[in-house]
Design a protein around this motif. Structure first.
Motif, PDB file in Angstrom:
ATOM      1  N   GLN A 127       0.828  -1.207   0.000  1.00 12.13           N
ATOM      2  CA  GLN A 127       0.000   0.000   0.000  1.00 12.13           C
ATOM      3  C   GLN A 127       0.862   1.257   0.000  1.00 12.13           C
ATOM      4  O   GLN A 127       0.568   2.212  -0.704  1.00 12.13           O
ATOM      5  N   LYS A 128       1.910   1.248   0.789  1.00 12.67           N
ATOM      6  CA  LYS A 128       2.806   2.412   0.821  1.00 12.67           C
ATOM      7  C   LYS A 128       3.453   2.621  -0.545  1.00 12.67           C
ATOM      8  O   LYS A 128       3.584   3.760  -1.003  1.00 12.67           O
ATOM      9  N   LYS A 167       2.280   2.048  -3.443  1.00 15.31           N
ATOM     10  CA  LYS A 167       1.294   2.561  -4.398  1.00 15.31           C
ATOM     11  C   LYS A 167       0.839   3.980  -4.061  1.00 15.31           C
ATOM     12  O   LYS A 167       0.357   4.708  -4.916  1.00 15.31           O
ATOM     13  N   SER A 168       0.958   4.344  -2.809  1.00 20.68           N
ATOM     14  CA  SER A 168       0.395   5.589  -2.299  1.00 20.68           C
ATOM     15  C   SER A 168       1.098   6.824  -2.858  1.00 20.68           C
ATOM     16  O   SER A 168       2.320   6.885  -2.916  1.00 20.68           O
ATOM     17  N   TYR A 169       0.308   7.815  -3.233  1.00 21.81           N
ATOM     18  CA  TYR A 169       0.840   9.103  -3.665  1.00 21.81           C
ATOM     19  C   TYR A 169       0.301  10.237  -2.796  1.00 21.81           C
ATOM     20  O   TYR A 169       0.710  11.380  -2.937  1.00 21.81           O
ATOM     21  N   PRO A 207       1.999   8.968   1.898  1.00 19.86           N
ATOM     22  CA  PRO A 207       2.535   7.611   2.080  1.00 19.86           C
ATOM     23  C   PRO A 207       3.182   7.402   3.449  1.00 19.86           C
ATOM     24  O   PRO A 207       3.241   6.274   3.946  1.00 19.86           O
ATOM     25  N   SER A 247      -6.740   2.128  -0.039  1.00 21.04           N
ATOM     26  CA  SER A 247      -5.711   3.162   0.022  1.00 21.04           C
ATOM     27  C   SER A 247      -5.483   3.779  -1.349  1.00 21.04           C
ATOM     28  O   SER A 247      -5.608   3.107  -2.378  1.00 21.04           O
ATOM     29  N   ASN A 248      -5.130   5.046  -1.349  1.00 27.16           N
ATOM     30  CA  ASN A 248      -4.882   5.762  -2.600  1.00 27.16           C
ATOM     31  C   ASN A 248      -3.779   5.071  -3.389  1.00 27.16           C
ATOM     32  O   ASN A 248      -2.838   4.516  -2.828  1.00 27.16           O
ATOM     33  N   GLY A 249      -3.939   5.088  -4.701  1.00 28.08           N
ATOM     34  CA  GLY A 249      -2.962   4.475  -5.583  1.00 28.08           C
ATOM     35  C   GLY A 249      -3.245   3.019  -5.905  1.00 28.08           C
ATOM     36  O   GLY A 249      -2.680   2.472  -6.841  1.00 28.08           O
ATOM     37  N   ASN A 250      -4.125   2.390  -5.150  1.00 25.29           N
ATOM     38  CA  ASN A 250      -4.436   0.979  -5.372  1.00 25.29           C
ATOM     39  C   ASN A 250      -5.652   0.871  -6.300  1.00 25.29           C
ATOM     40  O   ASN A 250      -6.712   0.377  -5.920  1.00 25.29           O
ATOM     41  N   PHE A 264      -6.504  10.038   1.090  1.00 27.58           N
ATOM     42  CA  PHE A 264      -5.626   8.931   1.472  1.00 27.58           C
ATOM     43  C   PHE A 264      -6.354   7.592   1.357  1.00 27.58           C
ATOM     44  O   PHE A 264      -5.780   6.589   0.943  1.00 27.58           O
TER      45      PHE A 264
END
Length: 177
Positions: A27-28, A30-32, A35, A143-146, A168
């Motif tokens: 998750q971290k 992918k996160s923008y 993170p 989570s964001n980015g996923n 987030f």
């Protein structure tokens, strides 16, 4: 592949430690948005407290022979459990009952994706959640980015409700009525 799905009792949850920690790292990665919030998220800070605060828990681990390759963790919790110093995940007054169902953690090692493992785990979780007649609202927090997970849950009938923590987390919701 020799995949086996095993329901794990709460007192044996330690077998999910590595997969849970891999999920947090994934998750971290992918996160923008924020993170750094993942820096303190791991098995001890996410899974253990969730299991302890829930009314009922359901965890399934997938193994290829004896190698853990994925898991899903779902729970039934008082709706108030989703309002904390960290965040309020949804408008508590929008939930009619006292409890909510949550597909809380879901992770499959990359090389095992696209083989139906995710759909099997999802369906097992939904079947378990639906046995609780007093629970009408189901939530999933992505989570964001996923984006792949977000689209997967939308294909499974969940709808985006709102974002929290400035984007987030995206909150998905499904009502059983």
């Amino acid at each position: 592949m020799n995949l086996q799905y095993e329901i794990i009792p709460d007192d044996k949850i330690e077998c999910c430690r590595d997969l849970c920690n891999e999920l947090m790292a994934f998750q971290k990665s992918k996160s923008y948005i924020k993170p750094e919030l993942f820096n303190d998220m791991n098995f001890e800070t996410r899974m253990i407290p969730s299991i302890k605060s829930a009314i009922d828990n359901y965890t399934v681990i997938v193994k290829d022979d004896d190698k853990p390759v994925g898991y899903v963790y779902s729970n039934i919790s008082p709706k108030e459990a989703y309002s904390s110093d960290f965040a309020t995940f949804f408008d508590l007054s929008s939930v009619r009952g006292n409890n909510v169902g949550c597909l809380s953690q879901f992770y499959i090692k990359e090389e095992y994706r696209q083989y139906g493992v995710g759909s099997t785990l999802f369906n097992m979780s939904m079947k378990w959640l639906k046995q609780f007649d007093d629970v009408e609202d189901y939530f999933i927090f992505v989570s964001n980015g996923n984006d792949n997970a977000l689209e997967f849950y939308k294909r499974k009938g969940f709808s985006v409700s709102h974002d929290i923590l400035d984007g987030f987390i995206t909150v998905l919701r499904k009502n059983q009525l």
